[in-house]
Design a protein around this motif. Structure first.
Motif, mmCIF file in Angstrom:
data_model
loop_
_atom_site.group_PDB
_atom_site.id
_atom_site.type_symbol
_atom_site.label_atom_id
_atom_site.label_comp_id
_atom_site.label_asym_id
_atom_site.label_seq_id
_atom_site.Cartn_x
_atom_site.Cartn_y
_atom_site.Cartn_z
ATOM 1 N N TRP A 122 -51.589 -30.382 -36.284
ATOM 2 C CA TRP A 122 -51.282 -29.687 -37.779
ATOM 3 C C TRP A 122 -49.728 -29.295 -37.423
ATOM 4 O O TRP A 122 -48.908 -29.196 -38.386
ATOM 5 N N ASN A 165 -56.644 -33.813 -36.415
ATOM 6 C CA ASN A 165 -57.368 -32.950 -36.908
ATOM 7 C C ASN A 165 -57.331 -32.566 -38.480
ATOM 8 O O ASN A 165 -56.560 -31.817 -39.336
ATOM 9 N N TRP A 168 -57.466 -33.198 -44.777
ATOM 10 C CA TRP A 168 -57.654 -31.885 -45.811
ATOM 11 C C TRP A 168 -56.832 -30.931 -45.933
ATOM 12 O O TRP A 168 -55.792 -29.724 -47.092
ATOM 13 N N CYS A 169 -56.761 -30.390 -45.091
ATOM 14 C CA CYS A 169 -55.874 -29.146 -44.586
ATOM 15 C C CYS A 169 -54.188 -28.857 -44.810
ATOM 16 O O CYS A 169 -53.364 -28.835 -45.436
ATOM 17 N N LEU A 173 -53.621 -27.817 -48.559
ATOM 18 C CA LEU A 173 -52.820 -26.705 -48.284
ATOM 19 C C LEU A 173 -51.670 -26.291 -47.742
ATOM 20 O O LEU A 173 -50.896 -25.674 -47.758
ATOM 21 N N HIS A 180 -50.415 -23.399 -45.800
ATOM 22 C CA HIS A 180 -50.107 -23.588 -44.769
ATOM 23 C C HIS A 180 -49.160 -23.709 -44.812
ATOM 24 O O HIS A 180 -48.242 -24.170 -45.536
ATOM 25 N N TYR A 296 -67.865 -24.805 -41.862
ATOM 26 C CA TYR A 296 -68.021 -23.292 -40.527
ATOM 27 C C TYR A 296 -68.690 -22.358 -42.482
ATOM 28 O O TYR A 296 -70.277 -21.662 -42.565
ATOM 29 N N MET A 332 -63.787 -14.278 -41.862
ATOM 30 C CA MET A 332 -63.023 -14.529 -43.290
ATOM 31 C C MET A 332 -62.884 -14.837 -43.761
ATOM 32 O O MET A 332 -62.529 -14.949 -45.188
ATOM 33 N N PHE A 425 -61.854 -15.794 -32.974
ATOM 34 C CA PHE A 425 -62.761 -16.877 -33.144
ATOM 35 C C PHE A 425 -63.684 -17.577 -32.009
ATOM 36 O O PHE A 425 -64.316 -17.696 -31.550
HETATM 37 C C1 PNW Z 1 -60.019 -25.374 -38.998
HETATM 38 N N1 PNW Z 1 -59.946 -24.040 -45.299
HETATM 39 O O1 PNW Z 1 -59.356 -24.459 -39.733
HETATM 40 C C2 PNW Z 1 -59.192 -25.523 -37.918
HETATM 41 O O2 PNW Z 1 -59.208 -27.049 -37.620
HETATM 42 C C3 PNW Z 1 -58.973 -24.846 -36.332
HETATM 43 O O3 PNW Z 1 -57.873 -24.983 -36.474
HETATM 44 C C4 PNW Z 1 -59.403 -23.462 -37.522
HETATM 45 O O4 PNW Z 1 -58.539 -22.328 -36.467
HETATM 46 C C5 PNW Z 1 -60.233 -22.899 -37.874
HETATM 47 O O5 PNW Z 1 -61.176 -23.388 -38.620
HETATM 48 C C6 PNW Z 1 -60.966 -21.698 -38.570
HETATM 49 O O6 PNW Z 1 -60.495 -21.324 -40.059
HETATM 50 C C7 PNW Z 1 -59.124 -24.955 -41.350
HETATM 51 O O7 PNW Z 1 -59.543 -22.670 -45.229
HETATM 52 C C8 PNW Z 1 -58.320 -23.447 -42.517
HETATM 53 O O8 PNW Z 1 -61.022 -24.406 -45.834
HETATM 54 C C9 PNW Z 1 -59.095 -23.083 -43.170
HETATM 55 C C10 PNW Z 1 -59.964 -23.621 -44.381
HETATM 56 C C11 PNW Z 1 -60.825 -24.739 -43.066
HETATM 57 C C12 PNW Z 1 -60.606 -24.856 -41.957
#
Ligand code: PNW
Length: 455
Positions: A122, A165, A168-169, A173, A180, A296, A332, A425
């Protein structure tokens, strides 16, 4: 303790990303990235936090590798900061930036830890964003050039290379809803970014393969999309749409099937799809040796005929409602549902037989809890989260999924993007005032899991 064993050679590790941990934002010729700019934009990141110092890993990497070795990690997934290697994105390579990853790689190898590289997590050079960022095609070409420059330096020692990585984000985002960096909000830009990210992956993967890279992959944050009501046809339609926009828009072209027709039809109602040129889908379908999955939390959706949905994805406003998280939540606000990981692994394995999988991120943000007598964070909530998800991963393996490894997100507490440092985290606690690292109880638990290759 129930004695679940993982396959021999299962890869146990942890993951981080450059901007989230390195700091040293202006050192050794590093150029600015979109996250340097975004984090200085008022209101973009919690309390204006930035990655300027972060975990100061740039200077403390040797200590951090020592912690990894103490925990017995077999692999460590880190990302290379593009603006360290090519400070403005197009100009000359900065050797001092590569020197850092050279030192880190050697330190890992000396400790017996297998490095897994992510080339893009990113931090797009701001100079490239100024030329259009991922909405323009040339960024994909610059990405491939940068990938080759990194491989030239590290390819003799690093076996596993992943390109992006979570595109999608980056796309949705970063360019769709502006949560982001670079903070743009345009549905058409989001889809242009999806395509150019995938194209960049394909160009880079082919160039790396030609240069002799051994194992090539990409990491996706695929969603386990479930209907609110399993008997509802409208909910099934919503699942299909979200699955298309979140999963199949990446998975299908990456694995050689091209963009799905229903997804292209949806996109073309929002923006002309002329940015997809002849030959692009073939380029994107570069052979993959490994698919990284970050999981997650599951996604529950309902179909809405009344326009009462949410625009979580471009063009879903009228028709899809995203259900709020329920039950126990992480810090979160994400629900905790390990079964979603089993479902996701089984689904990807069924749709893409023969493609080895790795969980490249899984973990939970939890607030610092009480300390134990040794001063460690007593993060029983995180340990329970990890334990539950490892059992879920094991269940998928038991049903035949070719899962090669599991990487915890994250080794360290770090800069959690728009949430700044307030979400933790890490399995290793970071005191940001002193930069002191303290393995939490979850780290000691994970150390035992690794030592016995199971639960
Ligand atoms: C991932 N969402 O990010 C990233 O790969 C990491 O850098 C990050 O720290 C980790 O997950 C925890 O957030 C995401 O909004 C950030 O769906 C946001 C989303 C999903 C993944």
């Amino acid at each position: 303790m129930t004695g679940l064993r993982f396959p021999e050679g299962f890869v146990w590790g942890a993951a981080t990303a450059a901007y989230q941990i390195e700091g040293a934002a202006r050192e050794d010729g590093r150029g600015p990235s979109v996250w340097d700019t975004f984090s200085r934009t008022p209101g973009a990141v919690f309390q204006g936090h930035t990655g300027d110092v972060a975990c100061d890993h740039y200077h403390r990497y040797a200590d951090d590798v020592a912690v990894m070795a103490e925990l017995g990690l077999r692999a460590y997934r880190f990302s290379v900061a593009w603006p360290r290697v090519r400070p403005d994105g197009t100009g000359p390579v900065e050797p001092r930036g590569l020197d850092f990853y050279d030192r880190l790689t050697d330190t890992l190898l000396d400790a017996g830890i297998d490095p897994i590289v992510t080339l893009y997590h990113w931090d797009l050079p701001q100079g490239l964003e100024d030329r259009g960022g991922w909405t323009v095609r040339e960024t994909a070409e610059h990405f491939a050039d940068y990938a080759v420059a990194v491989h030239q330096r590290l390819g003799d020692r690093i076996r596993t290379w992943t390109t992006l990585n979570e595109p999608w984000c980056s796309a949705y985002l970063g360019y769709g809803n502006g949560v982001h960096a670079p903070g743009r909000r345009d549905a058409g830009d989001a889809f242009r970014a999806v395509h150019h990210l995938l194209l960049g992956h394909g160009l880079a993967a082919r160039a790396l393969r030609a240069a002799g890279a051994e194992t090539l992959g990409i990491t996706l944050n695929l969603a386990d999309v479930q209907p609110a009501d399993a008997g509802s046809a409208a909910d099934a339609d919503a699942v299909r749409l979200v699955d298309g926009l979140h999963n199949r828009i990446f998975l299908d072209p990456l694995t050689g099937a091209g963009y799905p027709e229903d997804v292209l039809a949806h996109v073309s109602r929002i923006v002309p799809t002329d940015f997809v040129r002849d030959g692009d889908e073939k380029m994107i379908a570069a052979p993959l040796d490994l698919l990284g999955l970050n999981y997650y939390s599951p996604t529950y959706v309902a179909g809405r005929a009344d326009g009462g949905g949410s625009d979580a994805y471009p063009g879903t406003a009228g028709s899809v409602e995203f259900l709020p998280a329920t039950g126990a939540l992480t810090d979160m606000g994400w629900s905790i549902e390990p079964a979603g990981l089993t479902r996701l692994l089984e689904r990807v394995a069924a749709d893409h037989p023969g493609l080895p999988l790795m969980i490249t991120e899984n973990g939970g943000a939890f607030p610092d809890s009480a300390r134990d007598e040794q001063g460690r964070v007593a993060d029983t909530d995180r340990t329970a989260y990890l334990d539950g998800h490892l059992r879920a991963a094991h269940a998928a393996i038991a049903r035949g999924v070719d899962l090669r490894g599991y990487l915890v997100w994250s080794l360290l507490d770090n800069f959690e993007w728009a949430e700044g440092y307030r979400k933790r985290f890490g399995i290793v606690h970071v005191d940001y005032l002193t930069q002191r690292r303290t393995p939490k109880q979850s780290a000691r638990w994970y150390q035992e899991v690794i030592a016995r290759n199971g639960l």
